[in-house]
Structures are given as structure tokens and as C-alpha cells.
Write a protein that holds these residues in place. Sequence first.
Motif, PDB file in Angstrom:
ATOM      1  N   VAL A 154     -11.939  12.630  -6.237  1.00  0.00           N
ATOM      2  CA  VAL A 154     -12.126  12.969  -7.555  1.00  0.00           C
ATOM      3  C   VAL A 154     -11.510  14.131  -8.036  1.00  0.00           C
ATOM      4  CG1 VAL A 154     -14.038  13.710  -9.106  1.00  0.00           C
ATOM      5  CG2 VAL A 154     -14.507  12.131  -7.467  1.00  0.00           C
ATOM      6  N   GLN A 155     -11.452  15.337  -7.357  1.00  0.00           N
ATOM      7  CA  GLN A 155     -10.680  16.577  -7.900  1.00  0.00           C
ATOM      8  C   GLN A 155      -9.172  16.321  -8.130  1.00  0.00           C
ATOM      9  OE1 GLN A 155     -12.063  20.116  -6.099  1.00  0.00           O
ATOM     10  NE2 GLN A 155     -14.242  19.739  -6.522  1.00  0.00           N
ATOM     11  N   HIS A 156      -8.594  15.769  -6.991  1.00  0.00           N
ATOM     12  CA  HIS A 156      -7.119  15.474  -6.782  1.00  0.00           C
ATOM     13  C   HIS A 156      -6.668  14.343  -7.681  1.00  0.00           C
ATOM     14  CE1 HIS A 156      -3.188  14.971  -4.819  1.00  0.00           C
ATOM     15  NE2 HIS A 156      -3.492  13.658  -4.564  1.00  0.00           N
ATOM     16  N   GLY A 157      -7.716  13.462  -7.744  1.00  0.00           N
ATOM     17  CA  GLY A 157      -7.198  12.234  -8.705  1.00  0.00           C
ATOM     18  C   GLY A 157      -7.098  12.892 -10.349  1.00  0.00           C
ATOM     19  N   THR A 158      -8.131  13.628 -10.550  1.00  0.00           N
ATOM     20  CA  THR A 158      -8.291  14.199 -12.010  1.00  0.00           C
ATOM     21  C   THR A 158      -7.164  15.155 -12.290  1.00  0.00           C
ATOM     22  OG1 THR A 158     -10.776  14.115 -11.952  1.00  0.00           O
ATOM     23  CG2 THR A 158      -9.811  15.564 -13.306  1.00  0.00           C
TER      24      THR A 158
ATOM     25  N   VAL B 174      -0.967   6.707  -6.247  1.00  0.00           N
ATOM     26  CA  VAL B 174      -1.532   7.977  -5.671  1.00  0.00           C
ATOM     27  C   VAL B 174      -2.534   7.485  -4.760  1.00  0.00           C
ATOM     28  CG1 VAL B 174      -2.853   9.922  -6.166  1.00  0.00           C
ATOM     29  CG2 VAL B 174      -1.404   9.013  -7.856  1.00  0.00           C
ATOM     30  N   GLY B 175      -2.273   7.827  -3.333  1.00  0.00           N
ATOM     31  CA  GLY B 175      -3.056   7.721  -2.186  1.00  0.00           C
ATOM     32  C   GLY B 175      -2.231   6.645  -1.176  1.00  0.00           C
ATOM     33  N   THR B 176      -2.701   6.568  -0.101  1.00  0.00           N
ATOM     34  CA  THR B 176      -2.002   5.890   1.144  1.00  0.00           C
ATOM     35  C   THR B 176      -3.109   5.261   2.150  1.00  0.00           C
ATOM     36  OG1 THR B 176      -1.855   8.076   2.525  1.00  0.00           O
ATOM     37  CG2 THR B 176       0.004   7.379   1.107  1.00  0.00           C
ATOM     38  N   GLY B 177      -4.137   5.218   1.472  1.00  0.00           N
ATOM     39  CA  GLY B 177      -5.312   4.514   2.370  1.00  0.00           C
ATOM     40  C   GLY B 177      -5.335   2.974   2.201  1.00  0.00           C
ATOM     41  N   PHE B 178      -6.277   2.306   2.513  1.00  0.00           N
ATOM     42  CA  PHE B 178      -6.512   1.052   2.626  1.00  0.00           C
ATOM     43  C   PHE B 178      -6.142   0.359   1.332  1.00  0.00           C
ATOM     44  CE2 PHE B 178      -9.125  -2.972   2.037  1.00  0.00           C
ATOM     45  CZ  PHE B 178      -8.886  -3.516   2.864  1.00  0.00           C
ATOM     46  N   ILE B 179      -6.704   0.672  -0.020  1.00  0.00           N
ATOM     47  CA  ILE B 179      -6.372   0.050  -1.034  1.00  0.00           C
ATOM     48  C   ILE B 179      -4.912   0.280  -1.435  1.00  0.00           C
ATOM     49  CG2 ILE B 179      -6.925  -0.055  -3.441  1.00  0.00           C
ATOM     50  CD1 ILE B 179      -9.171  -1.381  -1.812  1.00  0.00           C
ATOM     51  N   ALA B 180      -4.219   1.496  -1.215  1.00  0.00           N
ATOM     52  CA  ALA B 180      -2.911   1.706  -1.413  1.00  0.00           C
ATOM     53  C   ALA B 180      -2.207   0.777  -0.893  1.00  0.00           C
ATOM     54  CB  ALA B 180      -2.637   3.232  -1.405  1.00  0.00           C
ATOM     55  N   ARG B 181      -2.220   0.786   0.450  1.00  0.00           N
ATOM     56  CA  ARG B 181      -1.326   0.258   1.288  1.00  0.00           C
ATOM     57  C   ARG B 181      -1.509  -1.331   1.138  1.00  0.00           C
ATOM     58  NH1 ARG B 181      -3.959   3.073   5.400  1.00  0.00           N
ATOM     59  NH2 ARG B 181      -5.061   1.287   6.275  1.00  0.00           N
ATOM     60  N   GLY B 182      -2.496  -1.851   0.767  1.00  0.00           N
ATOM     61  CA  GLY B 182      -2.656  -3.350   0.388  1.00  0.00           C
ATOM     62  C   GLY B 182      -2.086  -3.626  -0.773  1.00  0.00           C
ATOM     63  N   LEU B 183      -1.940  -2.647  -1.770  1.00  0.00           N
ATOM     64  CA  LEU B 183      -1.480  -3.066  -3.350  1.00  0.00           C
ATOM     65  C   LEU B 183       0.082  -3.054  -2.922  1.00  0.00           C
ATOM     66  CD1 LEU B 183      -1.443  -3.256  -6.103  1.00  0.00           C
ATOM     67  CD2 LEU B 183      -1.427  -0.729  -6.162  1.00  0.00           C
ATOM     68  N   ILE B 184       0.473  -2.114  -2.300  1.00  0.00           N
ATOM     69  CA  ILE B 184       2.043  -1.918  -2.117  1.00  0.00           C
ATOM     70  C   ILE B 184       2.516  -3.196  -1.393  1.00  0.00           C
ATOM     71  CG2 ILE B 184       3.964  -0.788  -0.585  1.00  0.00           C
ATOM     72  CD1 ILE B 184       2.006   1.722  -1.244  1.00  0.00           C
ATOM     73  N   GLN B 185       1.771  -3.734  -0.483  1.00  0.00           N
ATOM     74  CA  GLN B 185       2.193  -5.070   0.110  1.00  0.00           C
ATOM     75  C   GLN B 185       2.192  -6.130  -0.898  1.00  0.00           C
ATOM     76  OE1 GLN B 185      -0.418  -5.480   3.435  1.00  0.00           O
ATOM     77  NE2 GLN B 185       0.520  -3.951   4.748  1.00  0.00           N
ATOM     78  N   ALA B 186       1.128  -6.131  -1.591  1.00  0.00           N
ATOM     79  CA  ALA B 186       1.043  -7.233  -2.659  1.00  0.00           C
ATOM     80  C   ALA B 186       1.955  -7.294  -3.661  1.00  0.00           C
ATOM     81  CB  ALA B 186      -0.335  -6.988  -3.185  1.00  0.00           C
TER      82      ALA B 186
END
Length: 384
Positions: free
Chosen positions: A71-75, A9-21
Motif C-alpha cells: 500500500v505505502q510503496h504503491g501509493t 511495479v512489482g516482481t511477484g506472481f502477478i507481475a511475472r505472469g503479466l510480463i509473460q502474457a
Amino acid sequence: MQPTRISVVGTGFIARGLIQALRIAPDLEVNRVLTRRDKQSVYGIPYEQLTQSLEELLENTDILIECSGDVQHGTEIIMRAFEYDIPVITMNAELQVTTGSYLATKGFLTEAEGDQPGSLAALKENAVGMGFKPVVYGNIKGFLNLNPTEEEMRYWSERNGLSLEMVTSFTDGTKVQVEQALVANGLGADILYQGLNGQEAAKLEDGAYNLAELSLKYGHAISDYLLCPSGPPGVFITATHHEEQAAALEYFKLGKGPFYTLIQPFHLCHLEILKTIRRVERGDGILLNNSTQPRISVAAIAKNPLQAGELISKGIGSFQVRGEAVKIENEPNHIPIGLLQQARVIRPIEEGEILTFNDVEIDGSTALKAWLDVKERVDLGQVN
């Protein structure tokens, strides 16, 4: 054997890096990535993995990684994931300290190793396994500016390829306050003061020792941070050990005691999420969450005078408020900074004042209901 299906869930810095990893792990498969953006505008993620359908995401998931920073979206998404009995890993400390204690009663929720709270939880496991007794759970900050200008933050946002909100929350101290509140709740520690101690230290070991002495006087393990420009971008635990190990620990270059500081000089964010995925696959249990019995929250503090009618689009990373860790029993009517989204100020608020539920109007949300549930249990004395 079928690979474990990972959805993000998410397409920011962390999400992009995780998908590559995850591409280097043949037994782990990125199945779906949930985005609220126009899929054509998302870069760094294969188009075929993107979806705007939560049902599609959940029907094709074995483990869910929530790193939206919202916070709200993730919850709302985590609550739906629990309906499918899907374990959830977050890299979203803001969510954890706002609604995580409610969510922890509904399903499997753990913070990931890689950001400072998860790194401290993993370091604690290692330290306790060697016989250490932690007295300080420490975060290392190199720089703080409690009220940076938008011009400054835009410069660093563009330079580092991070969102403006993220860079601002790092700089004004909100992030470290959130992280150490999560650490306090999740690892059974306390805080010394509202806003933490956050003392300056020329040398990390000296500052850590000072915090340990404060912890000893307080009589409880503490969660805090050091402002140490020369320190590494990591975390530390200062602990005691059995007296009969003192000579060995001095030989191992940890000093004469009675306090010993164990330093992890890095936190590698998305790269370390893979370790938490493996933990879940092994059935090793929760690394860290906000606990079902929180004592610490993060209040919103006005950076500047706020006027009646003013809109706070999002509290975390804004130029209107910043976060400070507080004891819930001391500030029972504070509004957690993570709940401030599209919030309307209804009375003038002075600079430095804590915002309360009497000061703003916010829309009802799953996140608000979750917080009120936890707050009710706090008021009834059902949390310690």
C-alpha cells in the motif's frame, strides 16, 4: 507505429505472469519493471527490463501497471506517475481501499479486470447492458480459517509458489473483505454488517438468492460473499429484470425470478489485465476504483491479544491481525489494515478488538496523509 510502452511495479506472481502474457501482444512492449530487490535475485523477468530507478521507469512509460501488493510503496509511486500524467492500472485492492479514493482525485486510476473486484465491475457492465438491475455483487470463497497457524500457511505458500503474506490474507478472510469493500465503494453498493454476511451455501444459486432477499429487505444493493466449497473460483451478480422478460429468462435457464444470478466461473488475474490495458488505450474510461466518495473501509481486527510494545511489521497477511469491512461512519477512529506497516502497539489489545489510531504508533507516509485527507472529507460530510 510504435508499441505502447508498459511498465510494471512489482516482481511477484502477478507481475511475472503479466510480463509473460504481454509477449504475445506485439503492439504492447514491457519497457521497465521496478523492483526493490537485488536485480540478480529476481527470477522470471529479463534482467534488462529490471530497474531500481523510479525516474527511469516513469520516463519510459505510456501505461503503468501497479501490482506490488504494498500500500505505502504503491501509493508513493502512483503519486509520482500522476506528475508525469501517466494512467495507472492496479491489481492492488488493498491499495485501492486504503488510499485509492485520494489517488482518484489526482489522476487516472483504475483497478484491472482479472481479480474479483475488476471481474465484478466488468460483469456489471455486461449485466446492466442487458437490462439487469444488480442487487448483489458476490464473491465466491471455498474455505476460510480466521486464525490459521504459520505452519499451515508456510505449507500452502510453498506448495502454490505464493508469498506467505498473500496466502495468509486469502485464508483469514482479509482479501475477500478488502475486495468487497472496494466493490461496495466503486459500484455504489453497501454492506449489511461489519465483516459482511458471508453465509455458507451448499449451492451457489440458493445462497445468492438468500443474499438477494436480504438486499431487498435492506433496500439497497449489497456487496458480500458466499462460503460455497462447491462453487467455482469466480464471481456472481444477482439481479432483477423487467417483468415482461420473465418468461424468456426462465426459458434461458435463469429460473422463475424475481432474482436471476449471472455467474462468471473464473478470474484469471494477470491474463485479464491485458483487457484493461486495451480499455485504457481505447479511452473507455475507468473500470473500477474506490470512488472519491467511499463509505466502506477495512479495519484491523486483533487475531490474538496484542501487548504494548509489540511490532506489527505488516498488517495484511500477518498472524497478529486480519481485516474486516466496516462502515466508516460506524468506526470513525479505526485504523485501516493497509496502513499497518512497522506499527508499534502502545496499549494492550484484546482478541477480536478493532485497532484504532489510539492503539498504535505509525510513521508518517504518503499513504497515511492520503487516508487522513479522505477521512477529513468523510467527517465534513463531503462524501456520501
